[in-house]
Write a protein that holds these residues in place. Sequence first.
Motif, PDB file in Angstrom:
ATOM      1  N   ALA A  59       3.328   5.888 -16.574  1.00  0.00           N
ATOM      2  CA  ALA A  59       2.587   5.809 -15.313  1.00  0.00           C
ATOM      3  C   ALA A  59       1.448   6.820 -15.226  1.00  0.00           C
ATOM      4  CB  ALA A  59       3.540   5.952 -14.120  1.00  0.00           C
ATOM      5  N   THR A  60       0.776   7.093 -16.349  1.00  0.00           N
ATOM      6  CA  THR A  60      -0.387   7.988 -16.300  1.00  0.00           C
ATOM      7  C   THR A  60      -1.626   7.237 -15.840  1.00  0.00           C
ATOM      8  OG1 THR A  60      -1.131   7.633 -18.578  1.00  0.00           O
ATOM      9  CG2 THR A  60       0.506   9.387 -18.212  1.00  0.00           C
ATOM     10  N   ARG A  61      -1.489   5.948 -15.621  1.00  0.00           N
ATOM     11  CA  ARG A  61      -2.592   5.041 -15.303  1.00  0.00           C
ATOM     12  C   ARG A  61      -3.607   5.029 -16.444  1.00  0.00           C
ATOM     13  NH1 ARG A  61      -7.053   5.316 -10.610  1.00  0.00           N
ATOM     14  NH2 ARG A  61      -7.953   3.283 -10.913  1.00  0.00           N
ATOM     15  N   PRO A  62      -3.215   4.435 -17.562  1.00  0.00           N
ATOM     16  CA  PRO A  62      -4.163   4.320 -18.662  1.00  0.00           C
ATOM     17  C   PRO A  62      -5.508   3.846 -18.126  1.00  0.00           C
ATOM     18  CG  PRO A  62      -2.057   3.499 -19.347  1.00  0.00           C
ATOM     19  CD  PRO A  62      -1.962   3.758 -17.868  1.00  0.00           C
ATOM     20  N   HIS A  63      -6.518   4.596 -18.439  1.00  0.00           N
ATOM     21  CA  HIS A  63      -7.816   4.343 -17.828  1.00  0.00           C
ATOM     22  C   HIS A  63      -8.846   4.116 -18.923  1.00  0.00           C
ATOM     23  CE1 HIS A  63      -9.646   3.969 -13.972  1.00  0.00           C
ATOM     24  NE2 HIS A  63     -10.553   4.893 -14.190  1.00  0.00           N
ATOM     25  N   HIS A  64      -9.786   4.985 -19.048  1.00  0.00           N
ATOM     26  CA  HIS A  64     -10.862   4.748 -20.014  1.00  0.00           C
ATOM     27  C   HIS A  64     -10.540   5.241 -21.413  1.00  0.00           C
ATOM     28  CE1 HIS A  64     -13.778   3.291 -17.120  1.00  0.00           C
ATOM     29  NE2 HIS A  64     -13.369   4.235 -16.299  1.00  0.00           N
ATOM     30  N   VAL A  65     -11.159   4.596 -22.384  1.00  0.00           N
ATOM     31  CA  VAL A  65     -11.215   5.056 -23.769  1.00  0.00           C
ATOM     32  C   VAL A  65     -12.684   5.132 -24.138  1.00  0.00           C
ATOM     33  CG1 VAL A  65      -8.986   4.063 -24.459  1.00  0.00           C
ATOM     34  CG2 VAL A  65     -11.065   2.707 -24.712  1.00  0.00           C
ATOM     35  N   GLU A  66     -12.955   5.692 -25.293  1.00  0.00           N
ATOM     36  CA  GLU A  66     -14.336   5.652 -25.781  1.00  0.00           C
ATOM     37  C   GLU A  66     -14.775   4.182 -25.836  1.00  0.00           C
ATOM     38  OE1 GLU A  66     -15.095   8.089 -29.350  1.00  0.00           O
ATOM     39  OE2 GLU A  66     -12.996   8.649 -29.108  1.00  0.00           O
ATOM     40  N   HIS A  67     -16.050   3.934 -25.654  1.00  0.00           N
ATOM     41  CA  HIS A  67     -16.554   2.560 -25.615  1.00  0.00           C
ATOM     42  C   HIS A  67     -16.492   1.852 -26.958  1.00  0.00           C
ATOM     43  CE1 HIS A  67     -18.494   4.333 -21.983  1.00  0.00           C
ATOM     44  NE2 HIS A  67     -17.856   3.300 -21.498  1.00  0.00           N
ATOM     45  N   ALA A  68     -16.518   2.617 -28.022  1.00  0.00           N
ATOM     46  CA  ALA A  68     -16.418   2.041 -29.360  1.00  0.00           C
ATOM     47  C   ALA A  68     -15.671   3.025 -30.246  1.00  0.00           C
ATOM     48  CB  ALA A  68     -17.808   1.773 -29.939  1.00  0.00           C
ATOM     49  N   PHE A  69     -14.948   2.484 -31.208  1.00  0.00           N
ATOM     50  CA  PHE A  69     -14.243   3.331 -32.159  1.00  0.00           C
ATOM     51  C   PHE A  69     -15.226   3.796 -33.221  1.00  0.00           C
ATOM     52  CE2 PHE A  69     -11.894   3.774 -36.152  1.00  0.00           C
ATOM     53  CZ  PHE A  69     -11.099   4.848 -35.794  1.00  0.00           C
ATOM     54  N   SER A  70     -15.200   5.075 -33.536  1.00  0.00           N
ATOM     55  CA  SER A  70     -16.061   5.650 -34.569  1.00  0.00           C
ATOM     56  C   SER A  70     -15.207   5.954 -35.786  1.00  0.00           C
ATOM     57  CB  SER A  70     -16.718   6.937 -34.063  1.00  0.00           C
ATOM     58  OG  SER A  70     -17.513   6.680 -32.934  1.00  0.00           O
ATOM     59  N   ALA A  71     -15.430   5.227 -36.864  1.00  0.00           N
ATOM     60  CA  ALA A  71     -14.653   5.424 -38.089  1.00  0.00           C
ATOM     61  C   ALA A  71     -14.676   6.890 -38.500  1.00  0.00           C
ATOM     62  CB  ALA A  71     -15.207   4.543 -39.204  1.00  0.00           C
ATOM     63  N   LEU A 117     -20.565  11.520 -28.936  1.00  0.00           N
ATOM     64  CA  LEU A 117     -21.929  12.026 -29.129  1.00  0.00           C
ATOM     65  C   LEU A 117     -22.347  11.869 -30.588  1.00  0.00           C
ATOM     66  CD1 LEU A 117     -21.573  15.305 -27.042  1.00  0.00           C
ATOM     67  CD2 LEU A 117     -22.676  13.166 -26.336  1.00  0.00           C
ATOM     68  N   PRO A 118     -23.639  11.892 -30.883  1.00  0.00           N
ATOM     69  CA  PRO A 118     -24.096  11.808 -32.271  1.00  0.00           C
ATOM     70  C   PRO A 118     -23.533  12.923 -33.157  1.00  0.00           C
ATOM     71  CG  PRO A 118     -25.930  11.429 -30.793  1.00  0.00           C
ATOM     72  CD  PRO A 118     -24.765  11.866 -29.942  1.00  0.00           C
ATOM     73  N   THR A 119     -23.164  14.048 -32.577  1.00  0.00           N
ATOM     74  CA  THR A 119     -22.580  15.163 -33.338  1.00  0.00           C
ATOM     75  C   THR A 119     -21.157  14.879 -33.786  1.00  0.00           C
ATOM     76  OG1 THR A 119     -21.689  16.195 -31.349  1.00  0.00           O
ATOM     77  CG2 THR A 119     -23.923  16.860 -32.025  1.00  0.00           C
ATOM     78  N   GLY A 120     -20.529  13.839 -33.225  1.00  0.00           N
ATOM     79  CA  GLY A 120     -19.129  13.540 -33.513  1.00  0.00           C
ATOM     80  C   GLY A 120     -18.201  14.043 -32.424  1.00  0.00           C
ATOM     81  N   ASN A 121     -18.696  14.900 -31.557  1.00  0.00           N
ATOM     82  CA  ASN A 121     -17.895  15.382 -30.431  1.00  0.00           C
ATOM     83  C   ASN A 121     -17.805  14.305 -29.347  1.00  0.00           C
ATOM     84  OD1 ASN A 121     -17.624  17.779 -31.762  1.00  0.00           O
ATOM     85  ND2 ASN A 121     -18.940  18.960 -30.389  1.00  0.00           N
ATOM     86  N   VAL A 122     -16.871  14.496 -28.422  1.00  0.00           N
ATOM     87  CA  VAL A 122     -16.679  13.573 -27.303  1.00  0.00           C
ATOM     88  C   VAL A 122     -16.966  14.310 -26.010  1.00  0.00           C
ATOM     89  CG1 VAL A 122     -14.950  12.268 -25.991  1.00  0.00           C
ATOM     90  CG2 VAL A 122     -15.011  12.117 -28.478  1.00  0.00           C
ATOM     91  N   ILE A 123     -17.708  13.672 -25.124  1.00  0.00           N
ATOM     92  CA  ILE A 123     -17.990  14.245 -23.811  1.00  0.00           C
ATOM     93  C   ILE A 123     -17.166  13.471 -22.783  1.00  0.00           C
ATOM     94  CG2 ILE A 123     -20.001  12.827 -23.257  1.00  0.00           C
ATOM     95  CD1 ILE A 123     -21.249  15.604 -22.330  1.00  0.00           C
ATOM     96  N   ALA A 124     -16.590  14.213 -21.837  1.00  0.00           N
ATOM     97  CA  ALA A 124     -15.745  13.598 -20.806  1.00  0.00           C
ATOM     98  C   ALA A 124     -16.178  14.062 -19.432  1.00  0.00           C
ATOM     99  CB  ALA A 124     -14.283  13.982 -21.029  1.00  0.00           C
ATOM    100  N   THR A 125     -16.292  13.113 -18.507  1.00  0.00           N
ATOM    101  CA  THR A 125     -16.494  13.500 -17.114  1.00  0.00           C
ATOM    102  C   THR A 125     -15.132  13.896 -16.573  1.00  0.00           C
ATOM    103  OG1 THR A 125     -16.214  11.215 -16.342  1.00  0.00           O
ATOM    104  CG2 THR A 125     -18.468  11.974 -16.758  1.00  0.00           C
ATOM    105  N   MET A 126     -15.112  14.931 -15.756  1.00  0.00           N
ATOM    106  CA  MET A 126     -13.873  15.445 -15.167  1.00  0.00           C
ATOM    107  C   MET A 126     -14.045  15.349 -13.653  1.00  0.00           C
ATOM    108  SD  MET A 126     -12.347  16.316 -18.035  1.00  0.00           S
ATOM    109  CE  MET A 126     -11.017  17.409 -17.625  1.00  0.00           C
ATOM    110  N   HIS A 127     -13.124  14.677 -12.971  1.00  0.00           N
ATOM    111  CA  HIS A 127     -13.316  14.345 -11.565  1.00  0.00           C
ATOM    112  C   HIS A 127     -12.887  15.405 -10.565  1.00  0.00           C
ATOM    113  CE1 HIS A 127     -14.388   9.873 -11.398  1.00  0.00           C
ATOM    114  NE2 HIS A 127     -14.815  10.374 -12.526  1.00  0.00           N
ATOM    115  N   ALA A 128     -12.255  16.477 -11.014  1.00  0.00           N
ATOM    116  CA  ALA A 128     -11.786  17.488 -10.061  1.00  0.00           C
ATOM    117  C   ALA A 128     -11.772  18.856 -10.726  1.00  0.00           C
ATOM    118  CB  ALA A 128     -10.402  17.134  -9.551  1.00  0.00           C
TER     119      ALA A 128
END
Length: 162
Positions: A59-71, A117-128
């Motif tokens: 019940a974590t409410r599966p929400h978003h994933v990255e829009h595309a998988f990066s090999a 991101l192009p660097t390979g890192n992931v950026i996440a919006t945080m709502h609180a």
Amino acid sequence: MTLWYLAVGPFPAAANSYLAAWTGDADREDSDFLVIVDVDPDSRRYGRVVASAPVGERATRPHHVEHAFSAGHTLFASGFNGNRLYRFDLADPLRPRLAGVVEFPSALAYPHSLERLPTGNVIATMHARDGAFQPPGGIAEFTDDGTVARWASAETTSVPDN
């Protein structure tokens, strides 16, 4: 109603043959999980779930994933109501596994949208800013192993909190 959040390939072992779907069970009694669906129209398993990876939390409410998988990278997925951010290893799409739960800065909470991101890192919006879902949130950047690269609060003295 169960919502499925999708990440598309190509996956390393079989380009464009699988789709990852991040979801939970309808009654929220069992663990949330990532499933792998065979989407090769020439496959006898076309449209079927061929593998899954539970996260051990429900019940974590599966929400978003990255829009595309990066090999060559893990796949990040948010369990929004659970205030969780997960990483999945999809190097072998038929044996997906939970690579870990991401620890984010204590000044930020409730990860939402994710983008590689192009660097390979992931950026996440945080709502609180805390577990009580108090505004404002912010933004965080994570390395592929889930380490915080940098983050910023959306708090500003020029905009009132209320």
